[in-house]
Enzyme design. Structure first.
Site, PDB file in Angstrom:
ATOM      1  N   GLY A 275       0.851  -1.180   0.000  1.00  0.00           N
ATOM      2  CA  GLY A 275       0.000   0.000   0.000  1.00  0.00           C
ATOM      3  C   GLY A 275       0.888   1.232   0.000  1.00  0.00           C
ATOM      4  N   CYS A 343      -9.958  21.691  17.405  1.00  0.00           N
ATOM      5  CA  CYS A 343      -9.829  21.958  18.840  1.00  0.00           C
ATOM      6  C   CYS A 343      -9.269  20.768  19.596  1.00  0.00           C
ATOM      7  CB  CYS A 343     -11.188  22.354  19.397  1.00  0.00           C
ATOM      8  SG  CYS A 343     -11.891  23.703  18.463  1.00  0.00           S
TER       9      CYS A 343
HETATM   10  N1  LLP Z   1      -2.158  -6.086   3.827  1.00  0.00           N
HETATM   11  C1  LLP Z   1      -2.769  -6.051   5.032  1.00  0.00           C
HETATM   12  C2  LLP Z   1      -3.484  -7.235   5.496  1.00  0.00           C
HETATM   13  C3  LLP Z   1      -2.703  -4.889   5.818  1.00  0.00           C
HETATM   14  O1  LLP Z   1      -3.305  -4.873   6.998  1.00  0.00           O
HETATM   15  C4  LLP Z   1      -2.005  -3.744   5.329  1.00  0.00           C
HETATM   16  C5  LLP Z   1      -1.934  -2.525   6.120  1.00  0.00           C
HETATM   17  C6  LLP Z   1      -1.403  -3.827   4.064  1.00  0.00           C
HETATM   18  C7  LLP Z   1      -1.484  -5.010   3.347  1.00  0.00           C
HETATM   19  C8  LLP Z   1      -0.650  -2.680   3.465  1.00  0.00           C
HETATM   20  O2  LLP Z   1       0.490  -2.363   4.204  1.00  0.00           O
HETATM   21  P1  LLP Z   1       1.535  -1.254   3.667  1.00  0.00           P
HETATM   22  O3  LLP Z   1       2.205  -1.800   2.431  1.00  0.00           O
HETATM   23  O4  LLP Z   1       0.793  -0.029   3.376  1.00  0.00           O
HETATM   24  O5  LLP Z   1       2.478  -1.100   4.805  1.00  0.00           O
HETATM   25  N2  LLP Z   1      -2.472   3.817   8.897  1.00  0.00           N
HETATM   26  C9  LLP Z   1      -1.120   3.374   9.141  1.00  0.00           C
HETATM   27  C10 LLP Z   1      -0.796   2.111   8.400  1.00  0.00           C
HETATM   28  C11 LLP Z   1      -1.747   0.982   8.713  1.00  0.00           C
HETATM   29  C12 LLP Z   1      -1.466  -0.268   7.913  1.00  0.00           C
HETATM   30  C13 LLP Z   1      -2.588  -1.223   8.062  1.00  0.00           C
HETATM   31  N3  LLP Z   1      -2.463  -2.394   7.258  1.00  0.00           N
HETATM   32  C14 LLP Z   1      -0.171   4.508   8.803  1.00  0.00           C
HETATM   33  O6  LLP Z   1      -0.626   5.571   8.388  1.00  0.00           O
HETATM   34  O7  LLP Z   1       1.046   4.374   8.987  1.00  0.00           O
END
Ligand code: LLP
Length: 417
Positions: A275, A343
């Site tokens: 992601g 706020c």
């Molecule tokens: N697959 C699963 C099952 C996941 O739970 C996630 C992310 C991904 C793939 C993608 O991971 P990435 O490649 O983006 O690291 N909101 C947080 C990140 C939460 C990630 C949740 N799961 C932030 O802003 O750092």
């Protein structure tokens, strides 16, 4: 952020002047570079060239239809965690048979929808979910393709809120329970075991934890094989980190080389669910300085974007670079906390930043393409930002700024009595 660079002291996205985008679409506005998104995806796809693997973009990072469409056109698959995300994939031109469905709690209606759509695989996270998927598939006289998300109990070495592969996390099934659950699944009529998956955390800056997880999963695959259960794909989840400040994460090529090295001549299809590493550095959040405020011990730059637009600094103390759209000739910087109008004391986008700014100046909050807009909210009855895609010298609004009417849609007051 190569797709974002200064020319003549003015920040550009590809061949578009960002101050022009702010002028045309207002602020706060998310701006993405098509080129950066495509290059990041192709870094994965090219590293896997010649293999029958899938790169499934985790759309929780950025689910705008235009972003998904750009990736679908390149042949990407998608990782979804809700029916809504699956609907977005279908709406944007992605194909269901390249979708994996993750998440700890899939509702029966979501399972039904995904089965009818014909997704590639359900990533199952508990024994109860296995039963539910078998039941729902049975009601439809279908067979659900499944994988178990195995928790390998490795430390991803990342922020605790985005670390998911440890025993104490809510995610996946314990690796010790996996053989029993796979055996049980093999006895059910309405599921078909096709894979194994894991996702150990996000923003990983080392390859080692991925390798540790792989060792454990490959050993488990071998055990299952001796029990007559053949695993056709291994899904390693997402998690590859990006550079926000001075991190030097492995490139997708380095990461995949290491994965392929470990796979050797095993015949197994690989799935990745990146992601952040596809979109984080493909986007910025444009914001305007509303007021400068000087307290006894602090200077504040109060901007028109807030924690409701970009939650990461407030929630994870995440560091995002903040750059002026125009570099001024004078070098007189002051130290500012860049804060929003919400706020809450936690409403900041950056702390202790050296900036040379005045009210009315425009700023770019960098590395905002992942988990930016998707985590935004309407807190303080703030309308969510607009989104713009830049393609070479063109900019396209890919989401209109929300209006007050959008916000109150569906709300009703009680009748007079
Ligand atoms: N697959 C699963 C099952 C996941 O739970 C996630 C992310 C991904 C793939 C993608 O991971 P990435 O490649 O983006 O690291 N909101 C947080 C990140 C939460 C990630 C949740 N799961 C932030 O802003 O750092």
């Amino acid at each position: 952020m190569d797709s974002f660079e200064y020319r003549d002291n003015r920040l550009h996205c590809e061949n578009v002047l960002l101050s022009k985008v702010a002028e045309e679409f207002g602020t706060p506005t998310y701006v993405y570079s098509r080129d950066a998104i495509e290059l990041a995806y192709l870094a994965y796809a090219n590293a896997l060239q010649g293999r029958d693997d899938m790169v499934c973009f985790a759309i929780k990072a950025n689910s705008n239809l235009a972003v998904l469409n750009i990736l679908a056109r390149l042949g990407a698959g998608f990782d979804v965690v809700s029916q809504g995300e699956l609907q977005r994939v279908l709406k944007s031109g992605g194909s269901a048979d390249r979708v994996v469905f993750s998440g700890v709690s899939k509702q029966s209606s979501e399972i039904r929808y995904a089965l009818k759509a014909g997704i590639h695989c359900f990533n199952i996270e508990s024994a109860a979910e296995l039963e539910r998927i078998n039941t729902v598939a049975g009601q439809l006289a279908m067979v659900a393709p499944i994988s178990f998300r195995v928790n390998p109990n490795v430390d991803a070495g990342t922020h605790p809120y985005i670390s998911t592969g440890l025993k104490e996390n809510k995610f996946g099934i314990a690796i010790e329970d996996a053989p029993r659950l796979y055996q049980h699944a093999a006895s059910l009529r309405h599921v078909n075991i096709i894979g194994m998956d894991c996702h150990i955390g996000s923003q990983l800056t080392e390859i080692a934890p991925f390798m540790d997880a792989m060792d454990k999963l490959l050993a488990l695959i071998d055990v299952l094989d001796t029990q007559g259960i053949s695993i056709k794909h291994l899904d390693l989840g997402g998690g590859l980190g990006v550079c926000y400040t001075d991190e030097v994460p492995p490139t997708p090529q380095q990461y995949i080389d290491a994965v392929l090295d470990k796979i050797g001549d095993r015949e197994i299809k690989l799935i990745f669910e990146p992601g952040r590493s596809i979109v984080a550095n493909a986007g910025v959040l444009l914001t305007e300085v509303e007021y400068l405020k000087h307290n006894e011990s602090k200077n504040f730059a109060i901007v028109d974007a807030a924690m409701n637009d970009m939650l990461r600094p407030a929630l994870y103390s995440a560091y995002l670079d903040i750059l002026p759209l125009q570099i001024s000739d004078s070098q007189e910087c002051q130290e500012y906390d860049v804060v929003g109008p919400v706020c809450e004391t936690g409403d900041f986008l950056g702390k202790d930043r050296q900036l040379n700014i005045a009210a009315g100046d425009l700023l770019a909050v960098c590395s905002a393409g992942a988990y930016g807009f998707t985590m935004s909210s309407n807190y303080n009855t703030r309308t969510r930002a607009a989104e713009v895609m830049v393609d070479d010298n063109q900019s396209y609004q890919i989401r209109a700024r929300e209006t007050f009417d959008d916000l109150i849609k569906g709300e009703k007051i009680l009748p007079q009595n």
